[in-house]
Design a protein around this motif. Structure first.
Motif, mmCIF file in Angstrom:
data_model
loop_
_atom_site.group_PDB
_atom_site.id
_atom_site.type_symbol
_atom_site.label_atom_id
_atom_site.label_comp_id
_atom_site.label_asym_id
_atom_site.label_seq_id
_atom_site.Cartn_x
_atom_site.Cartn_y
_atom_site.Cartn_z
ATOM 1 N N THR A 95 3.731 3.543 -5.165
ATOM 2 C CA THR A 95 5.080 3.407 -4.613
ATOM 3 C C THR A 95 5.972 4.479 -5.237
ATOM 4 O O THR A 95 6.023 4.610 -6.463
ATOM 5 N N ILE A 133 3.885 2.309 -9.705
ATOM 6 C CA ILE A 133 5.230 2.616 -9.186
ATOM 7 C C ILE A 133 5.793 3.781 -9.987
ATOM 8 O O ILE A 133 5.710 3.793 -11.225
ATOM 9 N N CYS A 165 5.741 -6.801 -2.402
ATOM 10 C CA CYS A 165 6.979 -6.151 -2.862
ATOM 11 C C CYS A 165 6.726 -5.436 -4.187
ATOM 12 O O CYS A 165 6.489 -6.087 -5.215
ATOM 13 N N ALA A 166 6.778 -4.110 -4.156
ATOM 14 C CA ALA A 166 6.671 -3.356 -5.407
ATOM 15 C C ALA A 166 7.988 -3.430 -6.176
ATOM 16 O O ALA A 166 8.007 -3.539 -7.406
ATOM 17 N N SER A 168 -2.364 -3.109 -5.735
ATOM 18 C CA SER A 168 -1.056 -3.777 -5.809
ATOM 19 C C SER A 168 -1.183 -5.297 -5.698
ATOM 20 O O SER A 168 -0.172 -5.990 -5.528
ATOM 21 N N PRO A 214 4.605 -1.854 -1.357
ATOM 22 C CA PRO A 214 3.687 -0.930 -2.046
ATOM 23 C C PRO A 214 3.343 0.278 -1.185
ATOM 24 O O PRO A 214 3.191 0.167 0.031
ATOM 25 N N GLY A 215 3.247 1.439 -1.815
ATOM 26 C CA GLY A 215 2.824 2.652 -1.130
ATOM 27 C C GLY A 215 3.899 3.329 -0.310
ATOM 28 O O GLY A 215 3.625 4.325 0.365
ATOM 29 N N GLU A 216 5.126 2.839 -0.355
ATOM 30 C CA GLU A 216 6.214 3.447 0.425
ATOM 31 C C GLU A 216 6.888 4.551 -0.379
ATOM 32 O O GLU A 216 7.016 4.463 -1.599
ATOM 33 N N ALA A 261 1.321 8.569 -2.580
ATOM 34 C CA ALA A 261 1.648 7.489 -1.646
ATOM 35 C C ALA A 261 0.421 7.092 -0.835
ATOM 36 O O ALA A 261 0.205 5.906 -0.544
ATOM 37 N N VAL A 298 11.136 -2.888 -1.614
ATOM 38 C CA VAL A 298 10.279 -1.736 -1.324
ATOM 39 C C VAL A 298 8.823 -2.197 -1.354
ATOM 40 O O VAL A 298 8.355 -2.693 -2.384
#
Length: 622
Positions: free
Chosen positions: A490, A459, A306-307, A300, A332-334, A485, A330
């Motif tokens: 994301t 994403i 911020c994705a 990322s 990254p990875g959330e 994830a 959001v």
């Protein structure tokens, strides 16, 4: 269908549950006279389905999965059309239609075109149309698929009103909490009933124990337990880990030692009473591939911390504001859950973020690209899975993957590698040449996801991806989401399964185009909801809903699984009033306790609160 036998009494709700392809819809279609059975016989209200079709039609209402509404007619015109079709006489018709409008809470929308209704409203209107001739038997095929919790609660209130008129109701459902509300249920697979009885009787068929571990590190805990603990099955449910085991005490001690040695914190560890979903999963043979084929790590670095980031995002359609100054970000990875009732603006937001719809105003970036000026670059860096699984049913599994590979610029050796990966991930090794149309829902769902992430996007947008699929398929799908994830992908997901909202890292709640809540599931349950929840457990809870809701100390009562949830402001006063009311009604030993609200409780409470504020401010649903 294989020698199926069942009966439904007047004034009873009988629920059929089972995996995709079990025969649920086929059963209802035969009872409705749409399909001819190969053998055996069936009666509706005492009339033979094969030999007395006209009498059956007069006593039956059938609500299929596809709304049988005319979108260019108003609500009132649709009900009148069905009244004509059923031969309802002019005498008393107006009163009957007005009663149905009140019954379905649709009177304020009598002049609205059916095409402009939300999914929940369409569902309630179709039921009103089906009831216009007062049937003795009602067949409902997964009637609440894809509708929000508020609409589902309204729908079940309507069903219980029908029971008081001695209507016999046969319903199929993919929601196991709804099966808990039925008088009796049948668990079906491969056209056969595997188990039948009251929900409590079916729950007692679970011979294994369930250890529930509550931890804010639930995914890490589950991963460690899967590696070191001898158990039948281990699943993550938001902040809870469920361990299915033969011996609870031994498993409890072993799990405690494993987590303590690994330094993983947990708040609670106890035995869990089996739910119908636990029974469903343990009772059925899992025919889908359990293997999760590796997901590639995502870098990322190109878009920083911020994705997804939007500020004051707005979209208007003429004079109607579908999305109103929405702002959020959001990382990254959330796993970011996006919730809201039907028509709240969820899909509109996703379409803007995916570069499919231009905002009226506001700004946003997805994977570092501007949603206003770089939509084509966004499309190459995201995966998008729509509500209807964007697959071509007349193409084979391989042909669908080849098509999407071509869209994303994949070819040659790279496409072959990704195609092999996609088929392995979806568990479709034996179905490469099968038409997509013949696949079970769970397989189609995973094939759609594989096509969406064929180009390894950082994403992924998932718009109600689990709507209508069975619990086994939902669990396998969430295993994939957790895997992605964990690799830095994301996940931006909308869902009407409030249980799934618990699985997200953070949740945003949108209502009438405005963001009304944002935080982790725990934050929403403990700090944003002003009301308290009292859980009431007793036999036939639906019989006491109206009496309890009439109490001054209670704001609302709703069915919740096999019990009731009461929303209250003063818990002590409300619990005392509930005990007194149930005692006067002759109910002995009800279980009444104050609990942490579930996400469905939070959803309904925050929506109600926002709606009251809108009414006070002069904003109305028109």
């Amino acid at each position: 269908m294989d020698s199926l036998s069942l009966h439904v009494e007047p004034g009873e709700i009988y629920g059929i549950v089972g995996p995709d392809g079990a025969g649920k819809t086929t059963t209802l279609r035969m009872l409705a006279g749409i399909l001819d059975p190969s053998g055996g016989e069936a009666t509706i209200a005492g009339f033979n389905v094969m030999k007395q079709a006209e009498q059956v039609k007069d006593n039956l209402a059938y609500m299929s999965q596809r709304f049988g509404l005319y979108t260019d007619l108003t609500v009132g015109e649709n009900i009148n059309f069905y009244a004509d079709m059923y031969g309802l006489s002019a005498k008393g018709r107006k009163e009957k239609i007005h009663d149905l409008l009140d019954f379905s809470y649709m009177r304020p929308f009598i002049k609205r075109l059916a095409g402009n209704l939300s999914g929940g409203m369409k569902q309630k209107l179709q039921l009103a149309c089906a009831l216009v001739h007062t049937p003795k038997v009602l067949l409902l095929d997964e009637p609440t698929n894809g509708v929000d919790p508020v609409s589902r609660r309204d729908f079940w209130r309507m069903l219980y009103k029908l029971l008081k008129q001695d209507v016999a109701i046969l319903v199929t459902t993919a929601y196991l909490d709804e099966a808990e509300r039925c008088n009796r249920i049948g668990l079906m697979n491969h056209g056969k009933l595997l188990a039948e009885g009251t929900p409590e009787e079916v729950r007692r068929l679970m011979k294994k124990s369930i250890l529930r571990i509550y931890s804010h590190e639930s995914r890490k805990a589950a991963h460690v337990l899967m590696e070191r603990l001898d158990a039948e099955n281990i699943e993550v449910f938001g902040s809870n880990v469920h361990v299915v085991c033969k011996n609870y005490s031994t498993t409890h001690d072993e799990a405690k030692k494993i987590l303590d040695d690994a330094g993983i914190h947990y708040d609670d560890m106890r035995e869990q009473i089996a739910s119908l979903e636990d029974i469903f999963v343990s009772f059925l043979d899992v025919e889908e591939s359990e293997k999760i084929v590796g997901i590639t790590d995502v870098n990322s670095a190109s878009y920083g911390d911020c994705a997804v980031k939007v500020e004051n995002l707005t979209r208007k359609f003429g004079n109607f504001t579908a999305v109103d100054n929405v702002s959020f970000s959001v990382p990254p990875g959330e796993i970011f859950g996006f919730l809201g009732p039907n028509g709240a603006g969820k899909s509109t937001v996703i379409r803007m973020l995916c570069g499919l719809l231009e905002p009226t105003s506001g700004t946003g970036k997805v994977a570092g690209f501007d949603i206003n000026t770089q939509p084509e670059k966004i499309k190459l860096n995201i995966g998008y899975m729509s509500q209807k699984f964007s697959l071509y049913e007349d193409l084979t599994v391989e042909e669908n993957i080849n098509f999407y590979g071509g869209i994303y610029g994949l070819g040659g050796k790279k496409l072959k590698e990704r195609k092999d990966w996609a088929i392995g991930m979806a568990g479709l090794e034996m179905h490469r040449k099968s038409l997509t149309a013949v696949l079970a829902g769970g397989w189609r769902q995973r094939l759609a996801l594989a096509c969406a992430i064929l180009h390894e996007p950082p994403i992924v947008f998932l718009d109600e991806p689990t709507s209508g699929v069975d619990p086994n398929s939902r669990r396998r799908f969430w295993d994939l989401i957790y895997e992605m994830a964990g690799k830095g992908v994301t996940i931006f997901i909308t869902t009407h399964y409030m249980e799934e909202a618990e699985y997200c890292d953070r949740v945003a709640l949108i209502f009438r185009g405005r963001l009304i809540a944002l935080g982790s599931p725990l934050e929403l349950k403990t700090s944003m909801m002003k009301e308290k929840i009292i859980d009431v457990r007793l036999d036939q809870p639906q019989k006491y809903m109206d009496e309890l809701e009439a109490l001054n100390e209670i704001n609302e009562v709703a069915l919740f699984g096999a019990g009731l949830h009461a929303r209250v402001s003063d818990s002590d006063a409300a619990m005392s009033a509930i005990r007194s009311e149930l005692s006067n009604a002759g109910v002995s030993n009800p279980k009444i306790e104050l609990i942490i609200p579930g996400m469905e409780d939070v959803f309904v409470s925050l929506i109600d609160e926002s709606e009251k504020e809108d009414v006070a401010g002069g904003i109305h649903d028109v």
